[in-house]
Design an enzyme around this catalytic site. Sequence first.
Site, PDB file in Angstrom:
ATOM      1  N   GLY A  26       1.556 -11.270  13.209  1.00 25.66           N
ATOM      2  CA  GLY A  26       1.841 -10.921  11.813  1.00 25.66           C
ATOM      3  C   GLY A  26       0.891  -9.881  11.245  1.00 25.66           C
TER       4      GLY A  26
ATOM      5  N   GLY B 191      -2.947 -10.152   8.369  1.00 27.59           N
ATOM      6  CA  GLY B 191      -2.565 -11.530   8.662  1.00 27.59           C
ATOM      7  C   GLY B 191      -2.289 -12.302   7.383  1.00 27.59           C
TER       8      GLY B 191
ATOM      9  N   ASP C 176      -0.496   3.824   7.581  1.00 28.99           N
ATOM     10  CA  ASP C 176      -0.965   2.682   6.797  1.00 28.99           C
ATOM     11  C   ASP C 176      -2.421   2.910   6.354  1.00 28.99           C
ATOM     12  OD1 ASP C 176      -0.560  -0.360   6.080  1.00 28.99           O
ATOM     13  OD2 ASP C 176      -2.473  -0.235   7.119  1.00 28.99           O
TER      14      ASP C 176
ATOM     15  N   LYS D  60       0.804  -1.222   0.000  1.00 33.35           N
ATOM     16  CA  LYS D  60       0.000   0.000   0.000  1.00 33.35           C
ATOM     17  C   LYS D  60       0.834   1.267   0.000  1.00 33.35           C
ATOM     18  CE  LYS D  60       0.250  -2.422   3.732  1.00 33.35           C
ATOM     19  NZ  LYS D  60      -0.222  -2.920   4.965  1.00 33.35           N
TER      20      LYS D  60
ATOM     21  N   GLU E 297      -5.626  -5.758  -4.840  1.00 36.78           N
ATOM     22  CA  GLU E 297      -6.741  -5.854  -3.873  1.00 36.78           C
ATOM     23  C   GLU E 297      -6.225  -6.052  -2.443  1.00 36.78           C
ATOM     24  OE1 GLU E 297     -10.442  -5.847  -4.810  1.00 36.78           O
ATOM     25  OE2 GLU E 297     -10.006  -5.127  -2.806  1.00 36.78           O
TER      26      GLU E 297
ATOM     27  N   LYS F 249      -3.965   3.368   2.427  1.00 44.44           N
ATOM     28  CA  LYS F 249      -5.139   2.645   1.910  1.00 44.44           C
ATOM     29  C   LYS F 249      -6.202   3.637   1.435  1.00 44.44           C
ATOM     30  CE  LYS F 249      -4.118  -1.350   4.764  1.00 44.44           C
ATOM     31  NZ  LYS F 249      -4.150  -1.895   6.129  1.00 44.44           N
TER      32      LYS F 249
ATOM     33  N   GLU G 290       2.904  -3.756  10.577  1.00 49.91           N
ATOM     34  CA  GLU G 290       3.976  -3.488   9.615  1.00 49.91           C
ATOM     35  C   GLU G 290       5.318  -3.713  10.316  1.00 49.91           C
ATOM     36  OE1 GLU G 290       3.171  -2.455   6.271  1.00 49.91           O
ATOM     37  OE2 GLU G 290       1.360  -3.256   7.150  1.00 49.91           O
TER      38      GLU G 290
END
Length: 399
Positions: free
Chosen positions: A180, A296, A194, A98, A122, A198, A183
Amino acid sequence: MSRQYLTIGLFGFGVVGKGLWDVLEQTPGLKASIKRICVKNPQKQRPLPSHHFTFDKDDLLNDPDINVIVELIDDSEAAFEIVSTAMRNGKGVVSANKKMIAEHLEELLALQSEFQVPFLYEAACCASIPIIRNLEEYYDNDLLVSLEGVVNGSTNYILTRCSTDRISFPEALKLAQEKGYAESNPALDVEGFDAKFKLTILLAHAFGIVEKPVNIYNLGIQRLGSLEQRYANEKGYKIKLMAIARKLDSNSVIALVMPKFISPTERFFMVDDVFNGVQTETSFSDKQFFMGKGAGAFPTASAVLSDISALSYSYRYEYKKMAQQSLSLTNNYLLEVFIGYKDTTDLELSDFETVSEKYVSQDGNYLVGKIRFDKLRNCSWAFNPNISILLTSAFSAEK
Ligand code: HSE
């Protein structure tokens, strides 16, 4: 429609890359396989035999058998280099990066049109929620009024854990990292960057607006503490980090990332843990709501897989809104905010148009008031890390 066989060159074998490998293994119907994986660190132990890996990006980018590059690395500038070279070499590209896409959107649009190659991403927005494809295909007219969402899984997970399990912010962040979700530089999650990347991407598909992320306002969750949580508890609210894009009039759109108090009547109230939620609103069909895991390995890999599958029948984004509309962002509007602060001298009360609520105590003070957005984003007190700024549950943008 006949499907093209896809021979994939994969960049990156971290959380999502490994997830993609596993997901592909369990999807035998898909006419696609990973030929080779390019990774950075030769010393790292990996769960596959070494012949799967290379350390030279040209082994993938110059391999004529490879017709798709899947880019899942961390470094956004190296990712841009890989993606642009792949497009120049006539290969289709799938990416989940992103930051890279948001920061280089204009160049990536030019590359797609110059080299006539598909570029799908996506997985870069809300992982398992197919929001970009919906914006492209379903909302391909100009009736979209707003798009709002919880678009960062880590911060939502952290806020949920802190408020329901009463664990500390560092503990919750550590859990988000272990799972997970975060970032590699978690400040990107926590400080709202982040979510802003997006939102930048979604603005292009929702409203045809291509804007540099640096021009979009983001506040994260790093200034939130017990004062804000107490206020939320007293009113029966939750706090969520929201990415918001709303048409203000027929020419202009507002866009921002900020924490917001969410009342139980809002659909976002049930979007907890690592889930993301996106609400769209159109002129005639009112509101629609999408919800799914937002971070994830497998939720993200499933979106990458869907893009790979879409490439096999030559799907590509058409960016229809860019041709249809000439909307731009505006900073000229009024909004209602909650401000948490320690000392009245920290604030400039004259910056507010109105103040509807004021609370003073030994543990901290707050006010609720209306302020012009342009003022908020430029005034010096708003940069004070000891001052929290949240949208109220009644958020609306007025001219
Ligand atoms: N760090 C991101 C998040 C990963 O927490 O949402 C998915 O984009």
